[in-house]
Scaffold this motif. Structure first.
Motif: not given
Length: 193
Positions: A141-145
């Motif tokens: 989600i966005g830059d968060r994996r």
């Protein structure tokens, strides 16, 4: 329609390496050593020196395996809990304390990759150099994996229900799902297949 997905969030840097080691050493090497020992024990030409050497090799290799299995078990048992709903992603400790909460906004870009599951693992994937990439299940989600363990068909069904919900809300979703999950692919909107 279920609107929640629960799984164990894992530390990808350790999990896949330990899983690969435990499978290859724990299943294949031990099977070969034990098979050789049993074959020599029941053969007509008993070679006690070779049997003793193989038993010694088996015992010496079993000690690191026992330690790695213990570490792998602790890693899975102590993994954070992942709860995904239509509006947010929560990561909590095994005790239930919420460590992180990520809100899913309409403008958010969601990437989902489903490659492996506990009930459909393929033996030959363990021997590939890109095992970590081939076995990774994650949501970004966005830059968060966040990597997670997919442990049942029901959990995958819950995740697909969420994808359908997000699609109906107009969220930008990219999904990469392994072809072996074809029955779940058919449930998705045509744009995501």
């Amino acid at each position: 329609m279920s609107e929640k997905f629960k799984a164990r969030a894992i530390d990808a840097s350790k999990f896949y390496h330990l899983k690969q080691f435990v499978f290859i050493k724990g299943n294949l090497v031990d099977a070969l050593l034990l098979g050789s020992i049993a074959g020599l024990l029941f053969s007509s030409a008993r070679n006690t020196v070779l049997i003793s050497v193989l038993i010694g090799v088996y015992l010496l290799t079993s000690i690191p395996l026992w330690k790695k299995r213990k570490r792998f078990g602790k890693l899975v048992d102590r993994a954070d809990r992942l709860l995904i709903s239509g509006e947010e992603v929560k990561i909590s400790s095994p005790d239930g304390e919420v460590r992180e909460s990520i809100s899913i906004k309409k403008s958010e870009n969601i990437k989902l990759q489903i490659r492996a599951s506990a009930w459909r693992e393929r033996i030959w994937d363990y021997f590939r150099p890109d095992f970590k990439e081939r076995a990774a299940n994650f949501i970004q989600i966005g830059d968060r994996r966040i990597d997670f363990i997919l442990d049942s068909d029901y959990a995958l069904q819950q995740l697909m229900d969420l994808v359908i919900l997000w699609e109906s809300k107009g969220l930008d979703i990219q999904i990469d799902i392994e072809k072996c999950f074809v029955e779940h692919l058919r449930r998705l909107p045509a744009r995501l297949q």
